[in-house]
Design a protein around this motif. Structure first.
Motif, PDB file in Angstrom:
ATOM      1  N   TRP A  36       0.605  -1.513  -0.043  1.00 60.25           N
ATOM      2  CA  TRP A  36       0.392  -0.059  -0.033  1.00 60.25           C
ATOM      3  C   TRP A  36       0.787   1.331  -0.001  1.00 60.25           C
ATOM      4  O   TRP A  36       1.881   1.247   0.697  1.00 60.25           O
ATOM      5  CB  TRP A  36      -0.787   0.027   1.402  1.00 60.25           C
ATOM      6  CG  TRP A  36      -1.763  -1.194   0.712  1.00 60.25           C
ATOM      7  CD1 TRP A  36      -1.738  -2.310   1.840  1.00 60.25           C
ATOM      8  CD2 TRP A  36      -2.933  -0.815   0.542  1.00 60.25           C
ATOM      9  NE1 TRP A  36      -3.150  -2.351   1.549  1.00 60.25           N
ATOM     10  CE2 TRP A  36      -4.450  -2.415   0.832  1.00 60.25           C
ATOM     11  CE3 TRP A  36      -3.956   0.130  -0.602  1.00 60.25           C
ATOM     12  CZ2 TRP A  36      -5.084  -2.593   0.319  1.00 60.25           C
ATOM     13  CZ3 TRP A  36      -5.826   0.188  -1.272  1.00 60.25           C
ATOM     14  CH2 TRP A  36      -5.946  -1.715  -0.712  1.00 60.25           C
ATOM     15  N   TYR A  37       0.538   1.896  -0.693  1.00 60.02           N
ATOM     16  CA  TYR A  37       1.137   3.184  -0.622  1.00 60.02           C
ATOM     17  C   TYR A  37       0.109   4.383  -0.858  1.00 60.02           C
ATOM     18  O   TYR A  37      -1.016   4.380  -0.660  1.00 60.02           O
ATOM     19  CB  TYR A  37       1.966   4.020  -2.359  1.00 60.02           C
ATOM     20  CG  TYR A  37       3.066   2.266  -2.509  1.00 60.02           C
ATOM     21  CD1 TYR A  37       2.778   0.917  -2.493  1.00 60.02           C
ATOM     22  CD2 TYR A  37       4.360   3.442  -2.913  1.00 60.02           C
ATOM     23  CE1 TYR A  37       3.770   0.691  -3.071  1.00 60.02           C
ATOM     24  CE2 TYR A  37       5.271   2.419  -3.147  1.00 60.02           C
ATOM     25  CZ  TYR A  37       5.385   1.130  -3.189  1.00 60.02           C
ATOM     26  OH  TYR A  37       5.852   0.308  -3.062  1.00 60.02           O
ATOM     27  N   ARG A  38       0.860   5.513  -0.080  1.00 60.28           N
ATOM     28  CA  ARG A  38      -0.354   6.930  -0.278  1.00 60.28           C
ATOM     29  C   ARG A  38       0.089   8.339  -0.767  1.00 60.28           C
ATOM     30  O   ARG A  38       1.226   8.395  -0.694  1.00 60.28           O
ATOM     31  CB  ARG A  38      -0.903   6.850   1.350  1.00 60.28           C
ATOM     32  CG  ARG A  38       0.016   7.490   1.931  1.00 60.28           C
ATOM     33  CD  ARG A  38      -0.408   7.012   3.588  1.00 60.28           C
ATOM     34  NE  ARG A  38       0.804   8.185   4.863  1.00 60.28           N
ATOM     35  CZ  ARG A  38       0.601   7.777   5.937  1.00 60.28           C
ATOM     36  NH1 ARG A  38      -0.352   7.617   6.073  1.00 60.28           N
ATOM     37  NH2 ARG A  38       1.531   8.274   6.761  1.00 60.28           N
ATOM     38  N   ARG A  45       3.296  10.287  -3.660  1.00 63.57           N
ATOM     39  CA  ARG A  45       3.637   8.915  -3.586  1.00 63.57           C
ATOM     40  C   ARG A  45       4.392   8.470  -2.450  1.00 63.57           C
ATOM     41  O   ARG A  45       5.523   8.061  -3.082  1.00 63.57           O
ATOM     42  CB  ARG A  45       2.969   8.670  -5.257  1.00 63.57           C
ATOM     43  CG  ARG A  45       2.322   6.972  -4.319  1.00 63.57           C
ATOM     44  CD  ARG A  45       1.475   6.088  -5.332  1.00 63.57           C
ATOM     45  NE  ARG A  45       0.399   7.048  -6.696  1.00 63.57           N
ATOM     46  CZ  ARG A  45       0.429   6.588  -6.994  1.00 63.57           C
ATOM     47  NH1 ARG A  45       0.680   5.525  -7.751  1.00 63.57           N
ATOM     48  NH2 ARG A  45      -1.205   7.735  -7.735  1.00 63.57           N
ATOM     49  N   VAL A  48       3.535   2.796   2.584  1.00 67.46           N
ATOM     50  CA  VAL A  48       3.161   2.919   3.935  1.00 67.46           C
ATOM     51  C   VAL A  48       3.512   1.905   4.404  1.00 67.46           C
ATOM     52  O   VAL A  48       3.673   1.900   5.120  1.00 67.46           O
ATOM     53  CB  VAL A  48       1.707   3.146   3.376  1.00 67.46           C
ATOM     54  CG1 VAL A  48       0.625   2.743   5.142  1.00 67.46           C
ATOM     55  CG2 VAL A  48       0.653   4.415   2.975  1.00 67.46           C
ATOM     56  N   ASP A  89      -2.539  11.156   8.177  1.00 65.98           N
ATOM     57  CA  ASP A  89      -2.851   9.890   7.466  1.00 65.98           C
ATOM     58  C   ASP A  89      -3.662  10.260   6.159  1.00 65.98           C
ATOM     59  O   ASP A  89      -4.339   9.152   5.639  1.00 65.98           O
ATOM     60  CB  ASP A  89      -3.355   8.334   8.676  1.00 65.98           C
ATOM     61  CG  ASP A  89      -2.524   8.296   9.431  1.00 65.98           C
ATOM     62  OD1 ASP A  89      -2.895   8.244  10.404  1.00 65.98           O
ATOM     63  OD2 ASP A  89      -0.896   8.075   8.813  1.00 65.98           O
ATOM     64  N   TYR A  93      -5.397   6.015  -0.971  1.00 69.28           N
ATOM     65  CA  TYR A  93      -4.559   4.832  -0.537  1.00 69.28           C
ATOM     66  C   TYR A  93      -4.683   4.485  -1.755  1.00 69.28           C
ATOM     67  O   TYR A  93      -5.496   3.843  -2.314  1.00 69.28           O
ATOM     68  CB  TYR A  93      -4.936   4.332   0.612  1.00 69.28           C
ATOM     69  CG  TYR A  93      -4.363   4.528   1.735  1.00 69.28           C
ATOM     70  CD1 TYR A  93      -4.733   6.363   2.102  1.00 69.28           C
ATOM     71  CD2 TYR A  93      -3.103   4.324   2.556  1.00 69.28           C
ATOM     72  CE1 TYR A  93      -4.537   6.639   3.276  1.00 69.28           C
ATOM     73  CE2 TYR A  93      -3.230   5.317   3.707  1.00 69.28           C
ATOM     74  CZ  TYR A  93      -3.734   6.503   4.608  1.00 69.28           C
ATOM     75  OH  TYR A  93      -3.282   6.445   5.189  1.00 69.28           O
ATOM     76  N   CYS A  95      -3.362   0.474  -3.484  1.00 72.22           N
ATOM     77  CA  CYS A  95      -2.614  -1.239  -3.626  1.00 72.22           C
ATOM     78  C   CYS A  95      -1.664  -1.119  -4.747  1.00 72.22           C
ATOM     79  O   CYS A  95      -1.620  -0.497  -6.058  1.00 72.22           O
ATOM     80  CB  CYS A  95      -3.471  -2.086  -4.028  1.00 72.22           C
ATOM     81  SG  CYS A  95      -3.014  -3.669  -4.429  1.00 72.22           S
TER      82      CYS A  95
END
Length: 117
Positions: A36-38, A45, A48, A89, A93, A95
């Motif tokens: 997962w990245y955000r 980006r 996470v 946060d 997000y 995938c």
């Protein structure tokens, strides 16, 4: 072509919890790393959390002890349990998966997580 379907993004109050899920389909090879990245507005980006096929995990320092990544290899699914959420946060997000052997990587369409009172 690998297709990633994400779910679980929502609006939550600070201190709350969310669980993100992502399922991969259409891969010609086994999936190696899932993660997962955000990306917050105006920012790059960032990673996470990631998990290898063998279960080795890696977390960004900012989410350690609050987020937990897990996967089901048989279902090609990766989950992100997010606890003690903070306003910082807030982000979209994404995938990400990487195929074994081909090393091709794929991204989901993103799911919005907003932490606000």
């Amino acid at each position: 072509q690998v297709r990633l379907v994400e779910s679980g993004g929502d609006l939550v109050q600070p201190g709350g919890s969310l669980r993100l899920s992502c399922t991969a389909s259409g891969s010609d090879f086994p999936i190696n790393t899932m993660g997962w990245y955000r990306q917050a507005p105006g920012k790059q980006r960032d990673m996470v959390a990631t998990i290898t096929r063998g279960g080795t995990t890696n977390y960004a320092d900012s989410v350690k002890d609050r987020f937990t990544i897990s996967r089901d290899n048989a279902k090609n699914t990766v989950n992100l349990q997010m606890n003690s959420l903070k306003p910082e946060d807030t982000a979209v997000y994404y995938c990400n998966v990487r195929e074994l052997f081909s090393h091709s990587t794929y991204w989901g369409q993103g799911t919005q997580v907003t932490v606000s009172s």
